[in-house]
Design a protein around this motif. Sequence first.
Motif, PDB file in Angstrom:
ATOM      1  N   LYS A 189       5.972 -36.926  40.156  1.00 33.07           N
ATOM      2  CA  LYS A 189       6.377 -35.524  40.131  1.00 33.07           C
ATOM      3  C   LYS A 189       5.163 -34.615  39.994  1.00 33.07           C
ATOM      4  CE  LYS A 189       9.253 -32.321  37.421  1.00 33.07           C
ATOM      5  NZ  LYS A 189      10.150 -32.210  36.245  1.00 33.07           N
ATOM      6  N   LEU A 190       5.167 -33.536  40.779  1.00 28.72           N
ATOM      7  CA  LEU A 190       4.130 -32.522  40.664  1.00 28.72           C
ATOM      8  C   LEU A 190       4.554 -31.532  39.591  1.00 28.72           C
ATOM      9  CD1 LEU A 190       1.498 -31.197  41.667  1.00 28.72           C
ATOM     10  CD2 LEU A 190       2.900 -29.879  43.273  1.00 28.72           C
ATOM     11  N   LYS A 191       3.707 -31.377  38.579  1.00 23.97           N
ATOM     12  CA  LYS A 191       4.015 -30.452  37.492  1.00 23.97           C
ATOM     13  C   LYS A 191       3.715 -29.040  37.961  1.00 23.97           C
ATOM     14  CE  LYS A 191       3.357 -29.795  32.538  1.00 23.97           C
ATOM     15  NZ  LYS A 191       2.616 -30.246  31.327  1.00 23.97           N
ATOM     16  N   ALA A 192       4.769 -28.354  38.378  1.00 27.35           N
ATOM     17  CA  ALA A 192       4.622 -26.994  38.889  1.00 27.35           C
ATOM     18  C   ALA A 192       5.952 -26.277  38.698  1.00 27.35           C
ATOM     19  CB  ALA A 192       4.219 -27.002  40.360  1.00 27.35           C
ATOM     20  N   ASP A 212      13.365 -30.467  44.264  1.00 27.74           N
ATOM     21  CA  ASP A 212      14.320 -30.201  43.188  1.00 27.74           C
ATOM     22  C   ASP A 212      14.147 -28.746  42.744  1.00 27.74           C
ATOM     23  OD1 ASP A 212      15.871 -30.121  40.930  1.00 27.74           O
ATOM     24  OD2 ASP A 212      15.173 -32.038  40.148  1.00 27.74           O
ATOM     25  N   TYR A 213      15.164 -27.930  43.020  1.00 27.21           N
ATOM     26  CA  TYR A 213      15.053 -26.492  42.739  1.00 27.21           C
ATOM     27  C   TYR A 213      16.359 -25.978  42.153  1.00 27.21           C
ATOM     28  CZ  TYR A 213      14.165 -21.491  43.609  1.00 27.21           C
ATOM     29  OH  TYR A 213      13.980 -20.125  43.484  1.00 27.21           O
ATOM     30  N   ARG A 214      16.301 -25.587  40.890  1.00 27.12           N
ATOM     31  CA  ARG A 214      17.459 -24.994  40.222  1.00 27.12           C
ATOM     32  C   ARG A 214      18.726 -25.835  40.384  1.00 27.12           C
ATOM     33  NH1 ARG A 214      16.709 -18.433  41.296  1.00 27.12           N
ATOM     34  NH2 ARG A 214      14.686 -18.272  40.211  1.00 27.12           N
ATOM     35  N   ASN A 215      18.597 -27.106  40.023  1.00 22.94           N
ATOM     36  CA  ASN A 215      19.715 -28.055  40.034  1.00 22.94           C
ATOM     37  C   ASN A 215      20.212 -28.405  41.434  1.00 22.94           C
ATOM     38  OD1 ASN A 215      19.819 -28.216  37.167  1.00 22.94           O
ATOM     39  ND2 ASN A 215      20.972 -26.292  37.119  1.00 22.94           N
ATOM     40  N   LYS A 241      13.940 -25.726  58.568  1.00 23.59           N
ATOM     41  CA  LYS A 241      13.130 -24.515  58.731  1.00 23.59           C
ATOM     42  C   LYS A 241      13.269 -23.581  57.539  1.00 23.59           C
ATOM     43  CE  LYS A 241      13.399 -24.643  63.781  1.00 23.59           C
ATOM     44  NZ  LYS A 241      13.811 -23.911  65.011  1.00 23.59           N
ATOM     45  N   SER A 242      14.298 -23.780  56.781  1.00 17.16           N
ATOM     46  CA  SER A 242      14.534 -23.047  55.541  1.00 17.16           C
ATOM     47  C   SER A 242      15.559 -23.843  54.742  1.00 17.16           C
ATOM     48  CB  SER A 242      15.054 -21.633  55.813  1.00 17.16           C
ATOM     49  OG  SER A 242      16.315 -21.685  56.468  1.00 17.16           O
ATOM     50  N   ILE A 243      15.674 -23.513  53.440  1.00 13.23           N
ATOM     51  CA  ILE A 243      16.639 -24.189  52.576  1.00 13.23           C
ATOM     52  C   ILE A 243      17.500 -23.124  51.917  1.00 13.23           C
ATOM     53  CG2 ILE A 243      16.956 -25.707  50.597  1.00 13.23           C
ATOM     54  CD1 ILE A 243      14.305 -27.008  51.251  1.00 13.23           C
ATOM     55  N   TRP A 244      18.795 -23.274  52.045  1.00 15.74           N
ATOM     56  CA  TRP A 244      19.716 -22.207  51.639  1.00 15.74           C
ATOM     57  C   TRP A 244      19.628 -21.857  50.166  1.00 15.74           C
ATOM     58  CZ3 TRP A 244      23.428 -22.994  47.903  1.00 15.74           C
ATOM     59  CH2 TRP A 244      23.726 -24.318  47.578  1.00 15.74           C
ATOM     60  N   PHE A 245      19.242 -22.815  49.304  1.00 14.45           N
ATOM     61  CA  PHE A 245      19.266 -22.542  47.875  1.00 14.45           C
ATOM     62  C   PHE A 245      17.926 -22.044  47.318  1.00 14.45           C
ATOM     63  CE2 PHE A 245      18.851 -27.223  48.344  1.00 14.45           C
ATOM     64  CZ  PHE A 245      17.603 -27.430  47.776  1.00 14.45           C
ATOM     65  N   MET A 246      16.999 -21.658  48.187  1.00 11.93           N
ATOM     66  CA  MET A 246      15.744 -21.111  47.697  1.00 11.93           C
ATOM     67  C   MET A 246      15.221 -20.024  48.634  1.00 11.93           C
ATOM     68  SD  MET A 246      12.864 -24.007  48.615  1.00 11.93           S
ATOM     69  CE  MET A 246      13.589 -25.193  47.513  1.00 11.93           C
ATOM     70  N   PRO A 247      14.405 -19.098  48.110  1.00  9.79           N
ATOM     71  CA  PRO A 247      13.810 -18.054  48.966  1.00  9.79           C
ATOM     72  C   PRO A 247      12.890 -18.671  50.014  1.00  9.79           C
ATOM     73  CG  PRO A 247      13.605 -17.509  46.634  1.00  9.79           C
ATOM     74  CD  PRO A 247      14.062 -18.932  46.695  1.00  9.79           C
ATOM     75  N   ASP A 248      12.744 -17.982  51.134  1.00  9.35           N
ATOM     76  CA  ASP A 248      11.890 -18.480  52.209  1.00  9.35           C
ATOM     77  C   ASP A 248      10.440 -18.635  51.754  1.00  9.35           C
ATOM     78  OD1 ASP A 248      14.045 -18.606  53.878  1.00  9.35           O
ATOM     79  OD2 ASP A 248      13.614 -16.726  54.933  1.00  9.35           O
TER      80      ASP A 248
END
Length: 263
Positions: A189-192, A212-215, A241-248
Amino acid sequence: MKVLLRNYNGEQYVWKKAEVKSATKFTLEDGRVVSQAEIVSISRDNRKKFVKCSACGEIIRNTPEAINEHKLKGTTSATCFGCKYMREMGSKQLSVKYTLQEDGSYSANVKKSLNLVCTATWNTPDINSENARGYCKFKQCATAEMKAIEDVFTKYPNAFDDMITVDKVLDNGFTEREEYASRGKVEYKLKARNNIIAVVNKLNIVDCFVIDYRNHRITVVYSKKYDKLFAISSETYTEVKSIWFMPDTTFANIKAKIASLYN
């Protein structure tokens, strides 16, 4: 052709001979059927020699003779033999001959009279009737389009042939998650702010990444050759090209971080 499999009988990244089964499935030399997403690379991809019928989805050799034969399948009852819709009705045994086997059991050669019907429609017509031809699952094949087989490997040849090892992720600040080690794979895991998890197989090759972003989690692979991310979902690869659960902007940053590992 040969396919490089993620897993095969407990081993990882194994080359096996394969044949095309459908637009998203392959049959290995041992008869096992694998999905597109189980494959990392394809060598000598011969699927340009085949087409897919737009009506029934069957894979056909791309020759005039094979295509014409397929288009005529709905016109004859010969196609019924082996079809899942064919059933026996009014069966009457005429004779039976028993033969003793070496192990003491018997085999039976039975002669029967019966009718063969099509169950693709409620009134189960005789397979030799015009009604059966009208409901045949291959009827639409006569005017169907024969389409080229297309997937991530035909559109982006050798997309995932550039690989990195565990050293790359360790050199870039990833740390091992020992509690998640299982089935020959270890997560780093990258600690960021945004969690990027590198999944490393027992060959020490980075097999994929988990964002892994906001569950919410999504499994992706990166193509250095095309600078693209592909999600592994529903047994196929899909370009991301984008992921619906995170900002571009967040997605762009994550993609850039993953891409930097391949430089």
